[in-house]
Each structure stands twice: as C-alpha cells, then as structure tokens.
Scaffold this motif. Structure first.
Motif, PDB file in Angstrom:
ATOM      1  N   VAL A 171       4.051   1.908   2.745  1.00  0.00           N
ATOM      2  CA  VAL A 171       4.841   3.105   2.433  1.00  0.00           C
ATOM      3  C   VAL A 171       3.960   4.323   2.700  1.00  0.00           C
ATOM      4  CG1 VAL A 171       6.032   4.424   0.646  1.00  0.00           C
ATOM      5  CG2 VAL A 171       6.251   1.926   0.711  1.00  0.00           C
ATOM      6  N   VAL A 172       4.473   5.252   3.499  1.00  0.00           N
ATOM      7  CA  VAL A 172       3.761   6.497   3.784  1.00  0.00           C
ATOM      8  C   VAL A 172       4.668   7.660   3.406  1.00  0.00           C
ATOM      9  CG1 VAL A 172       2.598   7.917   5.516  1.00  0.00           C
ATOM     10  CG2 VAL A 172       2.504   5.410   5.689  1.00  0.00           C
ATOM     11  N   VAL A 173       4.239   8.459   2.434  1.00  0.00           N
ATOM     12  CA  VAL A 173       4.986   9.657   2.040  1.00  0.00           C
ATOM     13  C   VAL A 173       4.426  10.811   2.858  1.00  0.00           C
ATOM     14  CG1 VAL A 173       5.667  11.174   0.158  1.00  0.00           C
ATOM     15  CG2 VAL A 173       5.330   8.726  -0.268  1.00  0.00           C
TER      16      VAL A 173
ATOM     17  N   LEU B 258       1.592   0.893  -7.498  1.00  0.00           N
ATOM     18  CA  LEU B 258       0.433   1.068  -6.626  1.00  0.00           C
ATOM     19  C   LEU B 258      -0.200   2.434  -6.833  1.00  0.00           C
ATOM     20  CD1 LEU B 258       1.970  -0.273  -3.292  1.00  0.00           C
ATOM     21  CD2 LEU B 258       0.179  -1.406  -4.623  1.00  0.00           C
ATOM     22  N   PRO B 259      -1.511   2.539  -6.607  1.00  0.00           N
ATOM     23  CA  PRO B 259      -2.148   3.862  -6.608  1.00  0.00           C
ATOM     24  C   PRO B 259      -1.812   4.586  -5.301  1.00  0.00           C
ATOM     25  CG  PRO B 259      -3.748   2.193  -5.999  1.00  0.00           C
ATOM     26  CD  PRO B 259      -2.477   1.453  -6.356  1.00  0.00           C
TER      27      PRO B 259
ATOM     28  N   ALA C 273       4.708  11.228  -3.900  1.00  0.00           N
ATOM     29  CA  ALA C 273       4.115   9.888  -3.987  1.00  0.00           C
ATOM     30  C   ALA C 273       3.737   9.550  -5.425  1.00  0.00           C
ATOM     31  CB  ALA C 273       2.899   9.799  -3.073  1.00  0.00           C
ATOM     32  N   GLU C 274       3.199  10.522  -6.143  1.00  0.00           N
ATOM     33  CA  GLU C 274       2.802  10.272  -7.536  1.00  0.00           C
ATOM     34  C   GLU C 274       4.025   9.964  -8.408  1.00  0.00           C
ATOM     35  OE1 GLU C 274      -1.172  13.159  -7.533  1.00  0.00           O
ATOM     36  OE2 GLU C 274       0.739  13.901  -8.349  1.00  0.00           O
TER      37      GLU C 274
ATOM     38  N   VAL D  70       0.854  -1.185   0.000  1.00  0.00           N
ATOM     39  CA  VAL D  70       0.000   0.000   0.000  1.00  0.00           C
ATOM     40  C   VAL D  70       0.890   1.235   0.000  1.00  0.00           C
ATOM     41  CG1 VAL D  70      -0.171   0.021   2.542  1.00  0.00           C
ATOM     42  CG2 VAL D  70      -1.951   1.136   1.171  1.00  0.00           C
ATOM     43  N   LEU D  71       0.431   2.275  -0.702  1.00  0.00           N
ATOM     44  CA  LEU D  71       1.153   3.544  -0.792  1.00  0.00           C
ATOM     45  C   LEU D  71       0.204   4.648  -0.340  1.00  0.00           C
ATOM     46  CD1 LEU D  71       3.456   5.450  -1.643  1.00  0.00           C
ATOM     47  CD2 LEU D  71       2.618   5.276  -4.007  1.00  0.00           C
TER      48      LEU D  71
END
Length: 252
Positions: free
Chosen positions: A150-152, A77-78, A68-69, A55-56
C-alpha cells in the motif's frame, strides 16, 4: 508470484481549500473533510479486510502522511515514509498562494506543449517528476515483490503509474486526463495470466465507494459487505474472429 500494489491518494488537503502551493512548507496537512475521507477509508479497510497489506508506505508530505497514519490501524502496520513518492516538487513557489505564485513566476506551464519547462526556480519539469515517480514505484515493487503493498501518495504519482505500467511516454503527459479522487484506491496486480508472461494488470482505478453518503452523514456497514463471495475465476477475454479468419477456417 503475485504482487499487489494499492495506490491511495491522500484525503483533501488544506492547501486545496486555502489555495496554497503545497510543497514541504505549504502543505499543512488534511482539511476537516480530508480527515473524514481518510476515516471513512479506515472504516472500510477495517470492516472488509479487503487489503491484507504487508507494507504501508507514504509520501512524507503532510497530507499523505496524515492519511496513512489514519488508515494504519486498519492495516495493522507502521507507516514507512518515502520522499520519492511526493507530488511534483514546486521549488520556490512552495508556500505561496496560487495567486502569488502566478504573479511572481507566471502561469503554470502547459506541460503538453512545453514538457521541459519549470514554473519556479528549483521546481521539477514533467519528465523529471515522472522519472522520479516511476523509479520509486519500480524500486518499491522490486523490493517487496510477491507482497501486498500500500502506497499513500498523490494524484501525480498515480498518473505516473499509468505511464509506467501502460508503457506510455514519460516525456510528455498522457493525452487522456486522469481525475484521481481523494482517498481513492487504484489497484495494480502483477503475475502470470494463463499462457501470458508475468505482467501488470489494472484491477481497479479511482475506487471511492467508502465516500458514498459522506456529505449526508450516511454510513456503510462494511462488515456485512465483507461477507460477499467471489463467483469464480475470471477468464481472459477471447478475441472475436475476423471475417477473414472465419473464411480461412471454412476453406481448410
């Protein structure tokens, strides 16, 4: 069950160049350097496949969302936006220059001396921000337990992760100062370690290897580096016996 949490700070924001208070209004996204930093991180993640993310998630502030994009194609991942992993909210100072904000509302509080002070109307104080950030991390890691997350996000949120996982006080900022760099990776891992109970470990902090040589235009062949192998399972460090313990053992 093992949970991996990768916290990535956004690339350099335009606010850092223009000296603008960066809330939802003042945050206009990444600077040209910030985009380069995020692109370098994307190439690293694509070449090494070191993070097999499930997951992002990203803060909905523009600098984090854009970061993130940019890296999303490397993870396949979206991007899921989450406003609860925003940086400390600046209230009515949002969009002013730093100089204008100081002239209008005074200097930013010293949160170590006055943790409950706010800078501008509608802004958060330190305990409010920390509670929001750690609550978000708790929710995310609970919802995606056993996954690679993953957390931006922002430097303050990564500071808050130290408070949360190290069990520090959330009332005042830590006495140590964390200097989390743009697009750095901080890796937390939760799982059992030998005979110890399920717990969090810091695996790495402030990893910016992908930025090496950026200013000189040098590139890194990440595909070659991805071929390196692990030399073996790390063992827990064993405490060194004290003199008293050694004497007691000899007398038995």
């Amino acid at each position: 069950m093992v949970t991996n949490l990768y916290l990535i700070r956004h690339g350099e924001g335009s606010y850092q160049v223009e000296m603008i208070v960066p809330g939802m209004k003042g945050d206009t996204g990444l600077s040209p350097l910030g985009r380069q930093q995020a692109e370098r991180l994307r190439e690293r993640l694509k070449g090494t496949a070191e993070i097999k993310a499930d997951v992002l998630i990203a803060s909905n502030l523009a600098r984090a969302r854009q970061t993130a994009e940019i890296i999303a194609p490397a993870l396949g991942l979206p991007v899921i936006l989450d406003e609860e992993v925003q940086e400390m909210r600046p209230g009515e100072a949002d969009g002013l220059t730093f100089q204008q904000a100081e002239q209008k509302y005074g200097k930013y509080p010293d949160y170590r001396q006055k943790p409950f002070a706010t800078h501008a109307p509608g802004s958060e104080n330190w305990p409010e921000f920390t509670l929001r950030a750690v609550s978000a991390l708790e929710r995310i890691t609970r919802e995606y337990a056993g996954k690679n997350i993953v957390v931006v996000c922002h430097g303050g949120v990564i500071d808050a992760s130290m408070v949360y996982f190290f069990g520090l006080s959330g009332t005042v900022p830590p006495r140590v100062i964390f200097n989390t760099h743009n697009t750095s990776i901080t890796h937390w891992r939760r799982g059992r370690i030998e005979s110890m109970p399920d717990t969090w470990q810091m695996m790495s902090y402030n990893d910016t290897m992908h930025l090496r040589g950026l200013k000189r235009g040098q590139t890194i062949n990440w595909t070659e580096l991805s071929g390196t192998t692990d030399t073996g399972r790390d063992q827990m460090a064993q405490p060194i016996p004290t003199e008293e313990e050694e004497e007691a053992a000899e007398n038995q």
